[in-house]
Design an enzyme around this catalytic site. Structure first.
Site, PDB file in Angstrom:
ATOM      1  CG  HIS A  36       3.646 -17.132  -8.310  1.00 17.73           C
ATOM      2  ND1 HIS A  36       4.462 -17.511  -7.270  1.00 17.73           N
ATOM      3  CD2 HIS A  36       2.434 -16.878  -7.777  1.00 17.73           C
ATOM      4  CE1 HIS A  36       3.751 -17.513  -6.137  1.00 17.73           C
ATOM      5  NE2 HIS A  36       2.514 -17.124  -6.415  1.00 17.73           N
ATOM      6  CB  THR A  37       6.218 -13.465 -13.983  1.00 14.23           C
ATOM      7  OG1 THR A  37       5.749 -12.313 -13.283  1.00 14.23           O
ATOM      8  CG2 THR A  37       5.046 -14.108 -14.714  1.00 14.23           C
ATOM      9  CG  ASP A  38       9.092 -12.103  -8.618  1.00 13.75           C
ATOM     10  OD1 ASP A  38       8.744 -13.305  -8.576  1.00 13.75           O
ATOM     11  OD2 ASP A  38       9.164 -11.371  -7.597  1.00 13.75           O
ATOM     12  N   GLY A 123       1.378  -9.805   6.817  1.00 14.71           N
ATOM     13  CA  GLY A 123       1.047 -11.112   6.261  1.00 14.71           C
ATOM     14  C   GLY A 123      -0.145 -11.097   5.319  1.00 14.71           C
ATOM     15  N   GLY A 125      -0.046 -10.171   2.003  1.00  8.88           N
ATOM     16  CA  GLY A 125       0.304 -10.217   0.589  1.00  8.88           C
ATOM     17  C   GLY A 125       0.515  -8.835  -0.012  1.00  8.88           C
ATOM     18  CG  LEU A 126      -1.576  -5.753   0.639  1.00  5.09           C
ATOM     19  CD1 LEU A 126      -2.485  -4.745   1.351  1.00  5.09           C
ATOM     20  CD2 LEU A 126      -1.846  -5.717  -0.869  1.00  5.09           C
ATOM     21  CB  SER A 128       3.817  -6.124   5.818  1.00  2.00           C
ATOM     22  OG  SER A 128       3.779  -7.532   5.864  1.00  2.00           O
ATOM     23  CG  ASP A 179       7.002  -8.653  -2.948  1.00  2.00           C
ATOM     24  OD1 ASP A 179       6.423  -8.557  -4.044  1.00  2.00           O
ATOM     25  OD2 ASP A 179       6.830  -9.607  -2.163  1.00  2.00           O
TER      26      ASP A 179
HETATM   27  C1  GLA Z   1       5.680 -12.817  -3.274  1.00  2.00           C
HETATM   28  C2  GLA Z   1       7.172 -12.705  -3.561  1.00  2.00           C
HETATM   29  C3  GLA Z   1       7.407 -12.021  -4.918  1.00  2.00           C
HETATM   30  C4  GLA Z   1       6.591 -12.671  -6.026  1.00  2.00           C
HETATM   31  C5  GLA Z   1       5.128 -12.839  -5.605  1.00  2.00           C
HETATM   32  C6  GLA Z   1       4.345 -13.633  -6.597  1.00  2.00           C
HETATM   33  O1  GLA Z   1       5.120 -11.543  -3.099  1.00  2.00           O
HETATM   34  O2  GLA Z   1       7.827 -11.995  -2.560  1.00  2.00           O
HETATM   35  O3  GLA Z   1       8.775 -12.059  -5.212  1.00  2.00           O
HETATM   36  O4  GLA Z   1       7.149 -13.892  -6.410  1.00  2.00           O
HETATM   37  O5  GLA Z   1       5.016 -13.474  -4.341  1.00  2.00           O
HETATM   38  O6  GLA Z   1       4.227 -12.948  -7.805  1.00  2.00           O
END
Ligand code: GLA
Length: 394
Positions: A36-38, A123, A125-126, A128, A179
């Site tokens: 959650h820094t991007d 879905g 968190g990797l 997709s 991502d």
């Molecule tokens: C998701 C978002 C990214 C990033 C992460 C948290 O994967 O697509 O842009 O914000 O959550 O770090």
């Protein structure tokens, strides 16, 4: 399915017209630290996986896009001239969104038939979705350029940015760039140290000396993920607006040092907003320290920062929950685990752990059974390899 089986399948569906089939692939990612820094102009440290989205494609003579996947029975068809009409479809909107954004950015596309084969668990968190977006972008641009006699190569960073825009406009998640960037720019056996302020980056060798990256999937269905994600983003923006008044010249939280934050945090009177900002400021710091530690071969410090990161995402950013917390707690009980944390947006999804090679089997067994006992869900585990970014497979 291997490439030949995929090509075979393509021919079964679309027929053989004598023209060569092309194959493109783009990976999912695991973020090692920097969560959650991007979208706050901070640092991230993801690595591309070998789990990926692969496409077999063939250009057409018209402006029709036909999409189908190996694990889906339906075909989605759309004209390149009427993409907006399909915004609300269930499957296919990532691809059509990318096509639409590419055309808006001036790319000349050509119709094509595309068969997708995805091995990144959906879905989870990797990323997709980023894998699908980026592979669609490089496929459409490669075939479009060839059809229109354009010889310039593909700008992979631009492919990442356009894929991100598609995610904003077609999927409704106001995501950062991590991502799509990781999927486009990954490099085997390296992690990407990316500064999201200006997209400057460095490929850092992942020399884990007898340790493995183990991904644990909560298998928890994510609900309201997009809504909560967008909410966190607005909370950070609210915090930034307040700090901007006290710290002249800043344009994102990524530009604020821990000292500046400590001096001014009292100005943020909403406690929730203050906690969110505190997470971002210190998480950013942890990325810098983690990269330093990894470069020095100090894996134990790296692992410690991962644990601190998880705690901060649990207590300050509040995006973990029972499933992710249980996986991390149980992982840290195993002898041979030096770090563990949630990865990606949170609210379900996966954790990433650094596990000594000889402890991997025990990890999977013990963490798996304790997790099922506490949550009633069966977790999945992947001992991951770090692969290359988006490319054509010849
Ligand atoms: C998701 C978002 C990214 C990033 C992460 C948290 O994967 O697509 O842009 O914000 O959550 O770090």
């Amino acid at each position: 399915m291997d490439i030949n089986q995929l090509k075979q399948k393509f021919i079964e569906i679309f027929g053989d017209n004598g023209e060569a089939l092309r194959v493109f692939s783009s990976p999912g990612r695991v973020n090692l630290i920097g969560e959650h820094t991007d979208y706050n102009g901070g640092y991230v440290f993801p690595a591309a996986l070998t789990l990926s989205s692969t496409v077999v494609a063939r250009p057409r003579k018209d402006r029709q896009i036909n999409l189908i996947a190996t694990d889906l029975g339906i075909m989605v068809s759309a004209s390149l001239d009427e993409l907006e009409k399909h915004k609300d479809i269930k499957w296919g909107n990532y691809q059509l969104g990318v096509a639409d954004e590419l055309q808006k950015a001036g790319y000349k596309l050509v119709g094509c038939d595309m068969l997708f084969h995805d091995t990144v668990p959906l879905g989870s968190g990797l990323s997709s979705s980023a894998a699908i977006e980026v592979v669609t972008a490089i496929t459409l641009v490669t075939l479009g350029n060839e059809a229109h006699g354009v010889n310039s190569g593909i700008d992979m960073v631009e492919m990442a940015k356009i894929s991100q825009t598609a995610e904003h406009n077609y999927v409704g998640v106001n995501c950062g760039i991590m991502d799509q960037f990781a999927s486009a720019m990954g490099k085997a056996n390296h992690a990407i140290f990316l500064d999201c302020k200006d997209l400057s980056f460095e490929h850092v060798p992942l020399d884990l000396k007898g340790y493995r990256i183990v991904i644990s999937n909560t298998k928890k269905k994510r609900s309201l993920g997009a809504v909560k994600y967008n909410e966190r983003r607005s909370e950070c923006e609210a915090g930034l607006e307040i700090l901007k008044k006290a710290i002249p010249g800043i344009s994102c939280l990524g530009e604020i040092s821990a000292e500046q934050f400590e001096k001014n945090k009292h100005l943020i009177t909403d406690e929730v907003v203050r906690k969110r900002v505190e997470h971002v400021i210190y998480e950013d710091d942890r990325v810098l320290k983690s990269v330093e530690a990894l470069k020095k071969g100090d894996l134990h410090s790296f692992g410690r920062y991962m644990i601190e990161s998880h705690n901060s995402l649990r207590d300050l950013y509040e995006v973990t929950g029972l499933e992710l917390d249980t996986l991390v707690e149980e992982a840290l009980k195993i002898d041979g685990v030096i770090g563990s944390r949630m990865t990606g947006a949170g609210f379900g999804g996966c954790t990433v752990s650094i596990v000594r090679e000889d402890a991997v089997d025990r990890f999977i067994e013990d963490v798996g059974s304790a997790y099922t006992q506490k949550t009633g869900i069966t977790a999945e585990f992947y001992v991951s390899e770090v692969g290359d970014g988006g490319r054509e497979i010849k």
